[in-house]
Motif scaffolding. Structure first.
Motif, PDB file in Angstrom:
ATOM      1  N   ASP A 145       0.865  -1.190   0.000  1.00  0.00           N
ATOM      2  CA  ASP A 145       0.000   0.000   0.000  1.00  0.00           C
ATOM      3  C   ASP A 145       0.896   1.233   0.000  1.00  0.00           C
ATOM      4  O   ASP A 145       1.289   1.721   1.060  1.00  0.00           O
ATOM      5  N   ILE A 146       1.248   1.696  -1.191  1.00  0.00           N
ATOM      6  CA  ILE A 146       2.180   2.816  -1.335  1.00  0.00           C
ATOM      7  C   ILE A 146       1.368   4.032  -1.789  1.00  0.00           C
ATOM      8  O   ILE A 146       0.746   3.989  -2.855  1.00  0.00           O
ATOM      9  N   PRO A 147       1.353   5.086  -0.991  1.00  0.00           N
ATOM     10  CA  PRO A 147       0.423   6.181  -1.259  1.00  0.00           C
ATOM     11  C   PRO A 147       0.698   6.941  -2.552  1.00  0.00           C
ATOM     12  O   PRO A 147      -0.234   7.412  -3.202  1.00  0.00           O
ATOM     13  N   VAL A 148       1.963   7.059  -2.917  1.00  0.00           N
ATOM     14  CA  VAL A 148       2.256   7.850  -4.118  1.00  0.00           C
ATOM     15  C   VAL A 148       3.466   7.241  -4.824  1.00  0.00           C
ATOM     16  O   VAL A 148       4.407   6.774  -4.174  1.00  0.00           O
ATOM     17  N   ALA A 149       3.402   7.222  -6.146  1.00  0.00           N
ATOM     18  CA  ALA A 149       4.483   6.582  -6.904  1.00  0.00           C
ATOM     19  C   ALA A 149       4.590   7.183  -8.293  1.00  0.00           C
ATOM     20  O   ALA A 149       3.636   7.780  -8.812  1.00  0.00           O
ATOM     21  N   TYR A 150       5.764   7.010  -8.885  1.00  0.00           N
ATOM     22  CA  TYR A 150       6.010   7.484 -10.246  1.00  0.00           C
ATOM     23  C   TYR A 150       6.937   6.500 -10.954  1.00  0.00           C
ATOM     24  O   TYR A 150       7.879   5.979 -10.356  1.00  0.00           O
ATOM     25  N   VAL A 151       6.656   6.253 -12.225  1.00  0.00           N
ATOM     26  CA  VAL A 151       7.515   5.422 -13.058  1.00  0.00           C
ATOM     27  C   VAL A 151       7.759   6.140 -14.383  1.00  0.00           C
ATOM     28  O   VAL A 151       6.817   6.657 -14.991  1.00  0.00           O
ATOM     29  N   GLY A 152       9.005   6.180 -14.805  1.00  0.00           N
ATOM     30  CA  GLY A 152       9.338   6.669 -16.145  1.00  0.00           C
ATOM     31  C   GLY A 152      10.239   5.644 -16.823  1.00  0.00           C
ATOM     32  O   GLY A 152      11.187   5.152 -16.211  1.00  0.00           O
ATOM     33  N   VAL A 153       9.915   5.301 -18.055  1.00  0.00           N
ATOM     34  CA  VAL A 153      10.709   4.303 -18.777  1.00  0.00           C
ATOM     35  C   VAL A 153      11.201   4.916 -20.089  1.00  0.00           C
ATOM     36  O   VAL A 153      10.403   5.367 -20.909  1.00  0.00           O
ATOM     37  N   ASP A 154      12.527   4.950 -20.269  1.00  0.00           N
ATOM     38  CA  ASP A 154      13.112   5.389 -21.529  1.00  0.00           C
ATOM     39  C   ASP A 154      13.526   4.172 -22.332  1.00  0.00           C
ATOM     40  O   ASP A 154      14.390   3.399 -21.905  1.00  0.00           O
ATOM     41  N   GLY A 155      12.924   3.991 -23.488  1.00  0.00           N
ATOM     42  CA  GLY A 155      13.313   2.898 -24.382  1.00  0.00           C
ATOM     43  C   GLY A 155      14.462   3.345 -25.262  1.00  0.00           C
ATOM     44  O   GLY A 155      14.474   4.480 -25.742  1.00  0.00           O
ATOM     45  N   VAL A 156      15.447   2.446 -25.458  1.00  0.00           N
ATOM     46  CA  VAL A 156      16.683   2.817 -26.142  1.00  0.00           C
ATOM     47  C   VAL A 156      17.057   1.755 -27.178  1.00  0.00           C
ATOM     48  O   VAL A 156      16.890   0.561 -26.939  1.00  0.00           O
ATOM     49  N   TYR A 157      17.579   2.226 -28.328  1.00  0.00           N
ATOM     50  CA  TYR A 157      18.126   1.305 -29.332  1.00  0.00           C
ATOM     51  C   TYR A 157      19.595   1.014 -29.051  1.00  0.00           C
ATOM     52  O   TYR A 157      20.359   1.923 -28.693  1.00  0.00           O
ATOM     53  N   THR A 158      19.997  -0.234 -29.215  1.00  0.00           N
ATOM     54  CA  THR A 158      21.413  -0.633 -29.167  1.00  0.00           C
ATOM     55  C   THR A 158      21.660  -1.658 -30.270  1.00  0.00           C
ATOM     56  O   THR A 158      20.711  -2.126 -30.903  1.00  0.00           O
ATOM     57  N   ASN A 159      22.922  -2.027 -30.435  1.00  0.00           N
ATOM     58  CA  ASN A 159      23.252  -3.044 -31.458  1.00  0.00           C
ATOM     59  C   ASN A 159      23.135  -4.449 -30.881  1.00  0.00           C
ATOM     60  O   ASN A 159      24.107  -5.214 -30.807  1.00  0.00           O
ATOM     61  N   LYS A 160      21.943  -4.752 -30.452  1.00  0.00           N
ATOM     62  CA  LYS A 160      21.657  -6.090 -29.928  1.00  0.00           C
ATOM     63  C   LYS A 160      20.379  -6.588 -30.590  1.00  0.00           C
ATOM     64  O   LYS A 160      19.632  -5.807 -31.192  1.00  0.00           O
ATOM     65  N   ALA A 161      20.122  -7.883 -30.413  1.00  0.00           N
ATOM     66  CA  ALA A 161      18.934  -8.467 -31.031  1.00  0.00           C
ATOM     67  C   ALA A 161      17.672  -7.777 -30.509  1.00  0.00           C
ATOM     68  O   ALA A 161      17.629  -7.330 -29.362  1.00  0.00           O
ATOM     69  N   PRO A 162      16.650  -7.661 -31.362  1.00  0.00           N
ATOM     70  CA  PRO A 162      15.398  -7.032 -30.936  1.00  0.00           C
ATOM     71  C   PRO A 162      14.549  -7.989 -30.109  1.00  0.00           C
ATOM     72  O   PRO A 162      14.749  -9.198 -30.129  1.00  0.00           O
ATOM     73  N   GLY A 163      13.590  -7.411 -29.394  1.00  0.00           N
ATOM     74  CA  GLY A 163      12.686  -8.247 -28.598  1.00  0.00           C
ATOM     75  C   GLY A 163      12.170  -7.470 -27.409  1.00  0.00           C
ATOM     76  O   GLY A 163      11.737  -6.332 -27.526  1.00  0.00           O
ATOM     77  N   GLY A 164      12.289  -8.090 -26.246  1.00  0.00           N
ATOM     78  CA  GLY A 164      11.734  -7.486 -25.034  1.00  0.00           C
ATOM     79  C   GLY A 164      10.417  -8.151 -24.711  1.00  0.00           C
ATOM     80  O   GLY A 164       9.477  -7.510 -24.247  1.00  0.00           O
ATOM     81  N   VAL A 165      10.354  -9.468 -24.970  1.00  0.00           N
ATOM     82  CA  VAL A 165       9.092 -10.183 -24.765  1.00  0.00           C
ATOM     83  C   VAL A 165       8.935 -10.612 -23.310  1.00  0.00           C
ATOM     84  O   VAL A 165       9.869 -10.572 -22.521  1.00  0.00           O
ATOM     85  N   ALA A 166       7.720 -10.991 -22.985  1.00  0.00           N
ATOM     86  CA  ALA A 166       7.400 -11.438 -21.637  1.00  0.00           C
ATOM     87  C   ALA A 166       7.742 -12.921 -21.524  1.00  0.00           C
ATOM     88  O   ALA A 166       7.001 -13.777 -21.968  1.00  0.00           O
ATOM     89  N   TYR A 167       8.903 -13.221 -20.968  1.00  0.00           N
ATOM     90  CA  TYR A 167       9.407 -14.584 -20.792  1.00  0.00           C
ATOM     91  C   TYR A 167       8.762 -15.152 -19.540  1.00  0.00           C
ATOM     92  O   TYR A 167       9.099 -14.782 -18.443  1.00  0.00           O
ATOM     93  N   ARG A 168       7.793 -16.012 -19.756  1.00  0.00           N
ATOM     94  CA  ARG A 168       7.075 -16.648 -18.655  1.00  0.00           C
ATOM     95  C   ARG A 168       6.573 -15.620 -17.648  1.00  0.00           C
ATOM     96  O   ARG A 168       6.753 -15.763 -16.439  1.00  0.00           O
ATOM     97  N   CYS A 169       5.993 -14.527 -18.153  1.00  0.00           N
ATOM     98  CA  CYS A 169       5.396 -13.567 -17.239  1.00  0.00           C
ATOM     99  C   CYS A 169       4.439 -12.708 -18.044  1.00  0.00           C
ATOM    100  O   CYS A 169       4.441 -12.731 -19.263  1.00  0.00           O
ATOM    101  N   SER A 170       3.617 -11.974 -17.341  1.00  0.00           N
ATOM    102  CA  SER A 170       2.828 -10.963 -18.013  1.00  0.00           C
ATOM    103  C   SER A 170       3.786  -9.813 -18.357  1.00  0.00           C
ATOM    104  O   SER A 170       4.898  -9.742 -17.855  1.00  0.00           O
ATOM    105  N   PHE A 171       3.329  -8.925 -19.200  1.00  0.00           N
ATOM    106  CA  PHE A 171       4.180  -7.917 -19.830  1.00  0.00           C
ATOM    107  C   PHE A 171       4.987  -7.076 -18.838  1.00  0.00           C
ATOM    108  O   PHE A 171       4.446  -6.209 -18.166  1.00  0.00           O
TER     109      PHE A 171
END
Lengths: 163, 804
Positions: free
Chosen positions: B359-385
C-alpha cells in the motif's frame, strides 16, 4: 555427394537406406524413416531431445552420423510401447504429470528406459544424475523424477511377481 | 443419503473444476506422436535458411549469391532487393516500430537476417549459406544503453528524430520513447520529506525464453486455389493470420494458420519473425511448400530476448517502516528494433504494477526505451508484460529499505501489505487490484518454513563464520509478489488494433458429447485437459466427452492467443460464458420435455430437475438428443453457443515464496536447501496442472537468477549462443519444491480463476536473488546484479573481504 549403403535394425525392424556420409542419425530417423518421436532441440548434444538407444546405450542422435549406426540396433520412443500397451514409463509419466509441452518427453522416456536397465533400483539422486543429459523447460524435473522412481518400483515388483 | 451418494458419484464422473484430472494430451506425447512444426512434411517441400550477419553494426556494400545459386539443389537466394518490390523488406513490429526482414543496406545486430537461401534440403541450404558472399564495412558498435543516449553514432538511419515515434517524442536519435505513469512531483515531494530513503540501481539482465523447440514454420501457397497455409510456432495464430494478410495482400479468408503442437513458448513465439515472412514469400515465388526451422544458435541470437531493464529506484518510509513513496526510472534496452510484444498502448508493458503487494500512497515510473546493437525483442518470458521486472524491482527495493531501516524484511513487508479489507484496491499507478489476502498467505508461508527458527540459525551461522568454524553462509530469500495477468479489457488492451478478448465456441453433439474450440493455443499448459474441466462443470458433460481444439484459424474462433497467463482469465472465462449459454437453451428444452415452465427447473450437476420433484429431471445427454431429434416450438434445432469474452479487469494472482540457500563463500557455489512456494491463483481448476506449472516456472526462475543470460562483448558479439554458454538447469541443479496455496477467487471472473503459469517465474526470480543477497547482508551487501553464477557470487564474497 556419394551415398553410403546403411543397414540398421530400428525398433526391431530391418531397414536399409542410402545416406550421405555427413547425414546425422536424427535426420535419417525423422526424415527417411518417418520416426518423428525424437526431436531436435539444440544440435549440440546438450538438450537430449533426440535421445535414442543404439546398441544398448543412450545416444544423442543429433551428434551421431547415420554411418556410425550401420549395423546397429536402434530403439526410439516409437519402439517402447504402442497404443494397446504403453510401456510402464509412458504410463508413469502420464500418471505423475511428468510432461507438459511434450517436446523433451520422447528423449526423456528413452533415456529413462536405459537408465533403469543400467540401474534398476536408483535413488532419487541417481535418477537426477542419470537424467542430467536431458533438458526440460516445462516441468522442473520434480514429476519426471517421481515418474521414473514409480516406474522403477513398478518394474521391480513385476519382476518379483514373475519370479 | 442415497441422493447424496448419487450426487457425489455424478460430480466425480464429470471430472470438472478442482479435480486432478490426468492430461488427455499425454497419450500422444509419451508415444512420440506429437505433431510439432518440424514434423510437418509436404510433397516437394523446400528448406529455407538464413545468411546471418557476423557483425553487430555494419554497412552492407554488396551481396553476391552467384556461387550459392550454382550449387545443385539451391532454388533461390532472397535479399532485401528481392523483397522491395513487394514492400516486404521491412515489416511492422507489435510495438509500433518496424523491423528489417532482410538487411536493407546495413545490419544492426549480430545474427541479423541478411539473405534467405531456399534449397531442396537443409544440408544443401547450410552449404549454400557459406557460399553467399557479403561485403561488410563495419561501423561503431553501441551495446551500452546509457552510451546509446549520448553517442553521435546513429543506429536507426531510417528514422527521423524530429518526428515522434509510436509512443511520443524521441529525445535522441537512439531514443525510442519515454513512457510515464504516476504523479512525479508528488512522489518526489513525498520522498524528500520522508525520514528514511533508500536508493538503488537494480539491473534485470538480458535473457531469453529458450523453449526446447526453436521457432519455425512451413508455408504452403497453393496457386491453384489461391490459398496460403502456414503451420508454425505461433502463440497467437489468429493475429499471425491478420498480419500475414496485411503484409502479403492475400485476403484473410484465403489464409489458414495452424499452430500444431508447440514445444514450449514462454513468450518467444508471440511475435512475427523474418523467417515466417521469407518462408511465405519463398513459397509464393517457387509455388512449393517452404520450411524454415531455426537452429538453437539462431534462436538465442536473433529471436526475441527478454528483460534488459536498468531500474533506478528510490523508496521512502517513516522510521517505523511505513512506505511513503516509490520512484522508478528505467533505461530499457530494446536492441536494434522495438519488437516488444506488449499491448499497443503499453510500451513498457504493465511495469507499473511495480508497487507490488504494498500500500504505497504515491508513486512514479518513467521508462526510456533505447536502441542498441543487440537483437530485438523485449518479450514477456514466462510472465505478463514486464511484470517480472516490476516484481524483481520492488522486491529488491523492499530488501534494500529493510537494510536502511535495520529491520526484518518479513516484518517490513507485513506492515506495508495491502490489507484484505482494502480490495478492490486502487494503486498509486492506476491499477485496480481485484482481490487478495496477503497477510494470511504471508503468515502461512512464514510458519511453514519456521521463519524465526531460520533467522536464529542464520545468526548462529554468521557468528560461527566469524569464528572461522564454517565457510558456508545461509540466505533466506523472501518474496511476496502480485501478478497482473489476463490482458485484457478491450478498452485499453490491443495487439495491432485487435482487442484482447478471447473466445470459445461449443457444439453439443446429439449423443451428448461435445467439441469446443478456443482462440488460445496450448504450448504445454494442458488446455485440452483444463478447459474441458471448466466446461464439464458448466454444461454437465464429463470432460472425457469434450474435445478441446485450438490453433487452426479455419476452425477456431478468433482469439488473441496464449501468453501473459491470459488463457484461463480470458479464454477460460469465454468457455464458462459459452457453457452458460448452452445451459440456458438446455433449460428451455428440458422445460418443454418435462412440460413445466423453465423457471420451475433448477440445475443439478448434469441435469435440470423440477423444483420440489427430484425424480423428474432431464440429463444433458437427454437434452442434447432432443435438441436434434424433435421440433420444439419457439426454439431453433441444435445446441451450440459461442462467446467472445471481454474481461472487465485484469486478474491479480499473488504468492509468497521462501528460498533457503547455502552459499560456499570460497567457491561461490550454492545449494538450495528448501524452496517453499505458496500460490493464490483464485479458483483452482486442476491442482495437478497448477503444481506442474509452479515447478516449471520456478525452474525457469532458478535459471534466470542463478546463471542464465544473453551477454555481449564490446563489439556486440553474442557470447551465449549455445546451450554450452546459455544456462538451462538440469535435474541435478534443480531443487525439490514444496508447493502450497490459499484460494482468493477473482470477483469478476465467471469462475473466479486468475491464472497461474507465470506466477512462479515472477515470484521465483526475486526469491532466489534475495536469498543470495540475504546470505551476505550481515557483511554489508546491498545490491549485486544477477545472474548469480558461481563466479559472481565468489566475487561478492571477495569484494566484501571474506576471503581474508
Amino acid at each position: 555427394m556419394s551415398k553410403m549403403h546403411i543397414k540398421m535394425t530400428v525398433n526391431g525392424q530391418k531397414k536399409e537406406l542410402l545416406s550421405e556420409p555427413r547425414q546425422l542419425l536424427i535426420h535419417v530417423l525423422r526424415e527417411e524413416l518417418g520416426l518423428t518421436g525424437p526431436h531436435i532441440g539444440c544440435e549440440t548434444s546438450h538438450c537430449g531431445a533426440c535421445t535414442v538407444e543404439m546398441n544398448g546405450k543412450s545416444v544423442k542422435s543429433c551428434t551421431v552420423f547415420a554411418a556410425q549406426a550401420d549395423g546397429a540396433e536402434v530403439t526410439t520412443i516409437e519402439g517402447l510401447g504402442n497404443p494397446d500397451g504403453l510401456h510402464v514409463l509412458q504410463e508413469m509419466f502420464k500418471e505423475h504429470h511428468g510432461l507438459q509441452c511434450g517436446f523433451c518427453t520422447p528423449g526423456m522416456i528413452t533415456r529413462a528406459h536405459r537408465l533403469l536397465q543400467e540401474n534398476p533400483n536408483p535413488t532419487e539422486e541417481e535418477v537426477r544424475f542419470g537424467m542430467a543429459g536431458n533438458l526440460c523447460r516445462c516441468t522442473g524435473y520434480q514429476n519426471i523424477v517421481k515418474a521414473i522412481l514409480a516406474a522403477a518400483a513398478e518394474m521391480n515388483s513385476a519382476k518379483e511377481a514373475a519370479q | 443419503m442415497k441422493d447424496f451418494d448419487d450426487r457425489e458419484e455424478r460430480v466425480g464422473k464429470l471430472k470438472g473444476l478442482g479435480c486432478a484430472r490426468k492430461r488427455v494430451e499425454d497419450a500422444r506425447f509419451t508415444q512420440g506422436k506429437g505433431n510439432y512444426v518440424d514434423d510437418v512434411k509436404l510433397p516437394g517441400m523446400l528448406f529455407g535458411d538464413f545468411v546471418r550477419s557476423p557483425y553487430a553494426h555494419a554497412r552492407i556494400k554488396s551481396i553476391d549469391a552467384t556461387a550459392a545459386l550454382e550449387l545443385p539443389g539451391v532454388i533461390a537466394v532472397l535479399t532485401a532487393e528481392d523483397l522491395k518490390p513487394l514492400n516486404l523488406h521491412w515489416m511492422p513490429t507489435l510495438a509500433g516500430d518496424k523491423q528489417m526482414v532482410l538487411a536493407d543496406g546495413k545490419v544492426l545486430f549480430q545474427g541479423q537476417e541478411v539473405a534467405f537461401v531456399v534449397a531442396e534440403d537443409r544440408y544443401i541450404a547450410a552449404d549454400a549459406i557459406e557460399l553467399v558472399e557479403v561485403d561488410y564495412e563495419d561501423l561503431p558498435v553501441i551495446v551500452d544503453p546509457f552510451e546509446a543516449l549520448t553517442t553521435d553514432v546513429v543506429l536507426r538511419e531510417d528514422l527521423d528524430t524530429s518526428e515522434p515515434g509510436a509512443h511520443g517524442p524521441r529525445k535522441h536519435h537512439n531514443h525510442i520513447f519515454l513512457w510515464e505513469e504516476g504523479d512525479k512531483t508528488a512522489t518526489e515531494q513525498a520522498i524528500e520529506s520522508s525520514e528514511v530513503v533508500a536508493e538503488e540501481m537494480v539491473y534485470y539482465h538480458r535473457t531469453h525464453p529458450c523453449p526446447l523447440e526453436t521457432c519455425g514454420c512451413v508455408a504452403s501457397m497453393d496457386k491453384v486455389n489461391g490459398k496460403l497455409t502456414l503451420w508454425g510456432t505461433f502463440q497467437a495464430p489468429h493475429v499471425v493470420r491478420t498480419v500475414a494478410s496485411l503484409l502479403s495482400g492475400i485476403a484473410e479468408h484465403d489464409i489458414r494458420v495452424i499452430s500444431p503442437d508447440i514445444g514450449g513458448g514462454f513468450g518467444n513465439k508471440v511475435g512475427v519473425y523474418p523467417g515466417y515472412v521469407c518462408a511465405i514469400v519463398a513459397s509464393i515465388v517457387t509455388g512449393k511448400p517452404v520450411k524454415w526451422i531455426e537452429d538453437r544458435m539462431d534462436n538465442l541470437m536473433a529471436t526475441a530476448f527478454a528483460r534488459d531493464y536498468w531500474m533506478k529506484g528510490r523508496i521512502s518510509a517513516t522510521k517505523e517502516g511505513k512506505i511513503t513513496g516509490l520512484h522508478c526510472h528505467v533505461t530499457a534496452d530494446h536492441g536494434a528494433f522495438d519488437a516488444c510484444a506488449d499491448p499497443t498502448k503499453f510500451p513498457a508493458g504493465f511495469f507499473h504494477i511495480c508497487t507490488g503487494s504494498y500500500d504505497i500512497p504515491v508513486a512514479y515510473v518513467g521508462v526510456d526505451g533505447v536502441y542498441t546493437n543487440k537483437a530485438p525483442g523485449g518479450v514477456a518470458y514466462r510472465c505478463s508484460f514486464r511484470v517480472t521486472e516490476a516484481a524483481y524491482f520492488i522486491e529488491r527495493m523492499i530488501e534494500v529499505l529493510a537494510i536502511e531501516l535495520n529491520m526484518d524484511a518479513a516484518e517490513l513487508r507485513r506492515i506495508n501489505f495491502i490489507r484484505a479489507d482494502q480490495f478492490p484496491y486502487h494503486s498509486a499507478l492506476g491499477w485496480e487490484y481485484d482481490s487478495g489476502d496477503y497477510h494470511t498467505a504471508w503468515d502461512k508461508a512464514l510458519a511453514a518454513v519456521d521463519y524465526e527458527g531460520l533467522r536464529k540459525e542464520q545468526a548462529e551461522r554468521v557468528e560461527a563464520f566469524k569464528r572461522g568454524e564454517t565457510r558456508t553462509l545461509l540466505g533466506i530469500g523472501l518474496t511476496h509478489f502480485t501478478e497482473i495477468v489476463g490482458a485484457g479489457p478491450v478498452k485499453n488492451c490491443d495487439i495491432l488494433g485487435m482487442g484482447m478478448f478471447d473466445s470459445c465456441e461449443i457444439r453439443i453433439h446429439p449423443t451428448g458429447s461435445a467439441t469446443a474450440r478456443l482462440g488460445t493455443i496450448s504450448q504445454g499448459q494442458g488446455h485440452a485437459t483444463t478447459f474441458g474441466q471448466i466446461l464439464a462443470s458448466e454444461i454437465g458433460i464429463s470432460s472425457d466427452n469434450i474435445t478441446i481444439e485450438e490453433g487452426d484459424t479455419d476452425t477456431a474462433p478468433y482469439g488473441l492467443g496464449t501468453y501473459g497467463s491470459r488463457s484461463t482469465p480470458v479464454a477460460g472465462a469465454a468457455a464458462a460464458m459459452a457453457g452458460r449459454k448452452i445451459r440456458a437453451k438446455a433449460q428451455m428444452i428440458a422445460a418443454y420435455l418435462l412440460e413445466v415452465h423453465d423457471g420451475d427447473l433448477e440445475w443439478d450437476i448434469d441435469r435440470f430437475v423440477v423444483k420440489g420433484a427430484p425424480d423428474r429431471f432431464k440429463t444433458m445427454t437427454e437434452i442434447a438428443y432432443a435438441a436434434y431429434n424433435q421440433a420444439i416450438p419457439g426454439l431453433e434445432p441444435g445446441l451450440e453457443a459461442v462467446s467472445y469474452y471481454d474481461p472487465p479487469n485484469m486478474t491479480y494472482p499473488f504468492g509468497a515464496y521462501i528460498c533457503v540457500m547455502e552459499i560456499d563463500v570460497d567457491t561461490g557455489e550454492h545449494k538450495i536447501r528448501q524452496f517453499y512456494a505458496l500460490d493464490d491463483c483464485g479458483t483452482r481448476i486442476n491442482p495437478m496442472v497448477i503444481e506442474g506449472q509452479v515447478h516449471g516456472g520456478l525452474t525457469e526462475a532458478l535459471a534466470i537468477a542463478m546463471g542464465q543470460e544473453i551477454a555481449y562483448d564490446d563489439l556486440g558479439n553474442c557470447k551465449t549462443g549455445t546451450l554450452m554458454d546459455f544456462f538451462l538447469p538440469t535435474a541435478v541443479e534443480t531443487p525439490h519444491y514444496t508447493t502450497d496455496h490459499t484460494e482468493t477467487p477473482s470477483p469478476h471472473h465467471p469462475i473466479g480463476a486468475k491464472g497461474v503459469g507465470e506466477s512462479p517465474n515472477v515470484g521465483g526470480v526475486p526469491a532466489f536473488s534475495n536469498a543470495v543477497h540475504d546470505a551476505f547482508r550481515a557483511f554489508g551487501l546491498r545490491q549485486s546484479h544477477m545472474p548469480h553464477d558461481h563466479w559472481r557470487v565468489w566475487k561478492i564474497a571477495h569484494d566484501l573481504g571474506l576471503h581474508g
